[in-house]
Enzyme design. Structure first.
Site, PDB file in Angstrom:
ATOM      1  N   THR A  13       0.828  -1.214   0.000  1.00  0.00           N
ATOM      2  CA  THR A  13       0.000   0.000   0.000  1.00  0.00           C
ATOM      3  C   THR A  13       0.863   1.266   0.000  1.00  0.00           C
ATOM      4  O   THR A  13       0.724   2.130  -0.865  1.00  0.00           O
ATOM      5  CB  THR A  13      -0.910  -0.005   1.249  1.00  0.00           C
ATOM      6  OG1 THR A  13      -1.648  -1.219   1.259  1.00  0.00           O
ATOM      7  CG2 THR A  13      -1.863   1.165   1.260  1.00  0.00           C
ATOM      8  N   VAL A  14       1.782   1.374   0.955  1.00  0.00           N
ATOM      9  CA  VAL A  14       2.572   2.608   1.079  1.00  0.00           C
ATOM     10  C   VAL A  14       3.658   2.678   0.004  1.00  0.00           C
ATOM     11  O   VAL A  14       3.927   3.749  -0.558  1.00  0.00           O
ATOM     12  CB  VAL A  14       3.187   2.730   2.502  1.00  0.00           C
ATOM     13  CG1 VAL A  14       3.972   4.021   2.642  1.00  0.00           C
ATOM     14  CG2 VAL A  14       2.094   2.654   3.561  1.00  0.00           C
ATOM     15  N   ALA A  33      13.377  20.008  -3.807  1.00  0.00           N
ATOM     16  CA  ALA A  33      14.583  19.342  -3.289  1.00  0.00           C
ATOM     17  C   ALA A  33      15.862  19.935  -3.868  1.00  0.00           C
ATOM     18  O   ALA A  33      16.932  19.807  -3.274  1.00  0.00           O
ATOM     19  CB  ALA A  33      14.514  17.847  -3.603  1.00  0.00           C
ATOM     20  N   ARG A  45       8.565  -8.628  -2.832  1.00  0.00           N
ATOM     21  CA  ARG A  45       8.550 -10.085  -2.702  1.00  0.00           C
ATOM     22  C   ARG A  45       7.352 -10.684  -3.402  1.00  0.00           C
ATOM     23  O   ARG A  45       7.368 -11.821  -3.800  1.00  0.00           O
ATOM     24  CB  ARG A  45       8.586 -10.469  -1.214  1.00  0.00           C
ATOM     25  CG  ARG A  45       9.973 -10.236  -0.617  1.00  0.00           C
ATOM     26  CD  ARG A  45       9.994 -10.380   0.886  1.00  0.00           C
ATOM     27  NE  ARG A  45       9.219  -9.328   1.532  1.00  0.00           N
ATOM     28  CZ  ARG A  45       9.036  -9.247   2.850  1.00  0.00           C
ATOM     29  NH1 ARG A  45       9.541 -10.162   3.644  1.00  0.00           N
ATOM     30  NH2 ARG A  45       8.332  -8.256   3.367  1.00  0.00           N
ATOM     31  N   GLU A 127       9.184  10.211   9.440  1.00  0.00           N
ATOM     32  CA  GLU A 127       7.944  10.987   9.613  1.00  0.00           C
ATOM     33  C   GLU A 127       6.702  10.117   9.422  1.00  0.00           C
ATOM     34  O   GLU A 127       5.703  10.256  10.138  1.00  0.00           O
ATOM     35  CB  GLU A 127       7.919  12.146   8.605  1.00  0.00           C
ATOM     36  CG  GLU A 127       6.692  13.021   8.680  1.00  0.00           C
ATOM     37  CD  GLU A 127       6.586  13.760  10.003  1.00  0.00           C
ATOM     38  OE1 GLU A 127       7.416  14.635  10.265  1.00  0.00           O
ATOM     39  OE2 GLU A 127       5.664  13.457  10.790  1.00  0.00           O
ATOM     40  N   GLY A 132       0.468   8.795   9.953  1.00  0.00           N
ATOM     41  CA  GLY A 132       0.343   8.821   8.492  1.00  0.00           C
ATOM     42  C   GLY A 132       0.816  10.120   7.877  1.00  0.00           C
ATOM     43  O   GLY A 132       1.994  10.471   7.940  1.00  0.00           O
ATOM     44  N   GLU A 188      -2.949  -3.125  10.376  1.00  0.00           N
ATOM     45  CA  GLU A 188      -1.654  -3.797  10.382  1.00  0.00           C
ATOM     46  C   GLU A 188      -1.825  -5.234   9.904  1.00  0.00           C
ATOM     47  O   GLU A 188      -2.931  -5.781   9.943  1.00  0.00           O
ATOM     48  CB  GLU A 188      -1.096  -3.818  11.818  1.00  0.00           C
ATOM     49  CG  GLU A 188      -0.780  -2.451  12.374  1.00  0.00           C
ATOM     50  CD  GLU A 188       0.213  -1.700  11.512  1.00  0.00           C
ATOM     51  OE1 GLU A 188       1.332  -2.169  11.323  1.00  0.00           O
ATOM     52  OE2 GLU A 188      -0.156  -0.631  10.986  1.00  0.00           O
ATOM     53  N   LYS A 203       3.793   4.318  18.225  1.00  0.00           N
ATOM     54  CA  LYS A 203       3.814   5.715  17.787  1.00  0.00           C
ATOM     55  C   LYS A 203       3.986   6.663  18.984  1.00  0.00           C
ATOM     56  O   LYS A 203       4.727   7.656  18.914  1.00  0.00           O
ATOM     57  CB  LYS A 203       2.519   6.035  17.035  1.00  0.00           C
ATOM     58  CG  LYS A 203       2.397   5.240  15.726  1.00  0.00           C
ATOM     59  CD  LYS A 203       0.987   5.275  15.183  1.00  0.00           C
ATOM     60  CE  LYS A 203       0.841   4.497  13.890  1.00  0.00           C
ATOM     61  NZ  LYS A 203      -0.552   4.285  13.486  1.00  0.00           N
ATOM     62  N   GLY A 300      -3.328   4.963   5.176  1.00  0.00           N
ATOM     63  CA  GLY A 300      -3.785   4.982   3.788  1.00  0.00           C
ATOM     64  C   GLY A 300      -2.629   5.234   2.838  1.00  0.00           C
ATOM     65  O   GLY A 300      -1.568   5.715   3.235  1.00  0.00           O
TER      66      GLY A 300
HETATM   67  N1  HSE Z   1      -2.527   0.374  11.140  1.00  0.00           N
HETATM   68  C1  HSE Z   1      -2.162   1.732  11.238  1.00  0.00           C
HETATM   69  C2  HSE Z   1      -3.406   2.544  11.563  1.00  0.00           C
HETATM   70  C3  HSE Z   1      -1.565   2.206   9.938  1.00  0.00           C
HETATM   71  O1  HSE Z   1      -4.508   2.023  11.425  1.00  0.00           O
HETATM   72  O2  HSE Z   1      -3.284   3.672  11.995  1.00  0.00           O
HETATM   73  C4  HSE Z   1      -0.873   3.513  10.038  1.00  0.00           C
HETATM   74  O3  HSE Z   1       0.205   3.467  10.912  1.00  0.00           O
END
Ligand code: HSE
Length: 434
Positions: A13-14, A33, A45, A127, A132, A188, A203, A300
Site C-alpha cells: 500500500t505505502v 529538493a 517479494r 515521519e 500517516g 496492520e 507511535k 492509507g
Molecule cells: N494500522 C495503522 C493505523 C496504519 O490504522 O493507523 C498507520 O500506521
C-alpha cells in the site's frame, strides 16, 4: 545536478503510493529538493499488479537494495522487526540514508539504529511512522523546539478510530468494521496491533522521545485495547457529555513520564473528541505555545506516501550538510537525552469513569462513596439508572476527580468485594485535555 537515486523496499500500500507520488509530482518535488529524485530499484517479494512500475529495475532480494552501489537512499516499507532491521542496518553500514514508515522498528530498535546512523553520518528519517500524513514529528521536533512539552495526547491509530466511529455512528459490529479497515489497507498485518493499542504505543513511544528528549522505551508503555468496550459504556459516556476514544497519552510529571494507551473519555466538545473515521489527531501542549492540534489522515496509501516523500525531500536537502549540524533524530542532541524514568501505570494519574452493577438495596451508594472517600477519591458526578428488567441490577455510573491508578485499583478491589456489587466494576480513564 544528477538525480538522487532511491531504492524502494516493499511495494504494498505505502510503497506503491510512494512510487506513484514521486512519479506524478516529480517536477514539483525536484523544484523543492533542488535535484530530481529517481526510483532506481524496487524490491518486492510479491508482484503488485496495481502499481505500474514501468522500466524500473525490480528485485525479489530486499537486501540487494542496501548493497546496490547506485542507491543513495533506501526507503524501507516492508514492515515488521526482523528483515526490516537487517535491511536498515545494512543500508546504514553501506553509508546510505534511510527513510522508513516502520513505527514498530523505530520504537523497538530505534536507539540502536540511530547510534549506528550517527557513527556513519547518515540520516534515518521516519515521519511516516506516526500519524500517516500528518507532519507531527517535524512539528514537534522543529516547530515546537522552543517549548518545554507538558503533554502529548493523540488518536494515533486510524483503524481503531475507524472502528469506534462506525460502531458509535452506525451501530456496526466490531468484526464487520475491522474487515473493511483491512480491505482499505489501514490495518496492520496483525490487526491485534491496532485494536490492542500496540501500534498506537509504538507511535506514542516515538512521540514521547521527541517531546521529552528521552531514549525510546516501548517496553515501558502501558497498553489497553478497545475490544472489551461495550455499547452500554459508549452510551453512558455520551449521556454524560463525553466521547470514548482510543488515546495515547504521554505526560511529563515531576516523578517521571507517563506513557499509556487506553480507551479514554474526552469531553464531547473538545475538537479531538470529534475526530472520526481513519483520521488521526495529535494534541501537543507546550509551556510557551499552549495547546496545539495536528489533524489529518493517519493511514492509507497516499497520505502515508506524502510523509515518506517529504522525508526524501528533507534527506536530499540535508545530504550534503555536515552530519554534526543536522536536526537530531530524537530532536535533542544524543548526549543530552534525559534519564527521567517512564512511570509504571500504577503511578500514573487520571480522572476515572466507573460503572458498577449493584443490587437495588438501600445504602449501596453510601458504601460506594465511603470506599472512595477512604482513599481520597473525590466524586465529580453520579448517574444512577433504573434497575435493569432482566436482572434487577442498578447500573451506577460515577465520574471521579484525578487520582493515581494505584488508589483507584485498591478502591475497585474493595468495591468488587461488596455483597451488593455484582461482577466486575468497569473502569475507564477520563482526560479533560485542558
Ligand atoms: N494500522 C495503522 C493505523 C496504519 O490504522 O493507523 C498507520 O500506521
Amino acid at each position: 545536478m544528477k538525480p538522487v537515486k532511491v531504492g524502494i523496499c516493499g511495494l504494498g500500500t505505502v510503497g506503491s503510493g510512494t512510487f506513484n507520488v514521486l512519479k506524478r509530482n516529480a517536477e514539483e518535488i525536484a523544484r523543492r529538493a533542488g535535484r530530481g529524485i529517481e526510483v532506481a530499484q524496487i524490491a518486492q517479494r510479491r508482484p503488485n499488479p496495481q502499481c505500474d512500475t514501468g522500466s524500473t529495475p525490480i528485485t525479489a532480494e530486499v537486501l540487494a537494495v542496501a548493497d546496490n552501489p547506485e542507491i543513495d537512499v533506501v526507503v524501507e516499507l516492508i514492515g515488521g522487526y526482523t528483515l526490516a532491521r537487517e535491511l536498515v542496518l545494512r543500508a546504514i553500514a553501506n553509508g546510505k540514508h534511510v527513510v522508513t514508515a516502520n513505527k514498530a522498528l523505530i520504537a523497538v530498535h530505534g536507539n540502536e539504529i540511530f547510534a549506528k546512523a550517527r557513527e556513519q553520518g547518515v540520516i534515518v528519517a521516519f515521519e511516516a511512522s506516526v500519524a500517516g500524513g500528518i507532519p507531527v514529528i517535524k512539528a514537534l521536533r522543529e516547530g515546537l523546539a522552543a517549548n518545554r512539552i507538558n503533554w502529548v495526547a493523540g488518536i494515533i491509530n486510524g483503524t481503531g478510530n475507524f472502528i469506534l466511529s462506525e460502531m458509535r455512528e452506525k451501530g456496526r459490529t466490531f468484526p464487520d468494521v475491522l474487515a473493511e479497515a483491512q480491505a482499505l489497507g489501514y490495518a496492520e498485518a496483525d490487526p491485534t496491533f491496532d485494536v490492542e493499542g500496540i501500534d498506537a504505543a509504538h507511535k506514542l513511544t516515538i512521540l514521547a522521545s521527541i517531546a521529552f528528549g528521552i531514549p525510546l522505551q516501548f517496553d515501558k508503555a502501558y497498553t489497553e485495547g478497545i475490544t472489551r468496550l461495550t455499547t452500554a459504556d459508549v452510551g453512558y459516556a455520551e449521556a454524560l457529555g463525553y466521547r470514548i476514544k482510543h488515546l495515547g497519552v504521554a505526560r511529563s510529571t515531576d516523578q517521571g513520564i507517563e506513557l499509556r494507551v487506553h480507551p479514554t473519555l474526552i469531553p464531547a466538545d473538545r475538537l479531538i473528541a470529534n475526530v472520526n473515521g481513519v483520521m488521526n489527531a495529535v494534541m501537543v501542549n507546550g509551556d510557551a505555545v499552549g495547546s496545539t492540534l495536528f489533524y489529518g489522515a493517519g493511514a492509507g496509501q497516499e497520505p502515508t506516501a506524502s510523509a515518506v516523500v517529504a522525508d526524501l525531500v528533507d534527506v536530499v536537502r540535508a545530504m550534503t550538510s555536515d552530519p554534526e549540524n543536522r536536526v537530531p533524530h530524537l530532536a535533542f542532541q544524543p548526549d543530552a537525552l534525559s534519564d527521567h524514568p517512564v512511570l509504571p501505570i500504577e503511578a500514573c494519574e487520571s480522572a476515572y469513569y466507573l460503572r458498577i452493577q449493584a443490587k437495588d438495596h438501600p445504602g449501596v451508594l453510601a458504601q460506594v462513596a465511603s470506599i472512595l472517600s477512604a482513599r481520597g477519591i473525590n466524586i465529580e458526578s453520579i448517574m444512577q439508572k433504573e434497575a435493569e428488567e432482566h436482572d434487577g441490577l442498578v447500573p451506577m455510573i460515577l465520574l471521579t476527580h484525578r487520582v493515581t491508578e494505584r488508589h483507584m485499583v485498591e478502591a475497585i478491589t474493595a468495591l468488587e468485594a461488596l455483597d451488593d456489587v455484582v461482577g466486575d466494576v468497569v473502569r475507564l480513564r477520563v482526560e479533560h485535555l485542558n
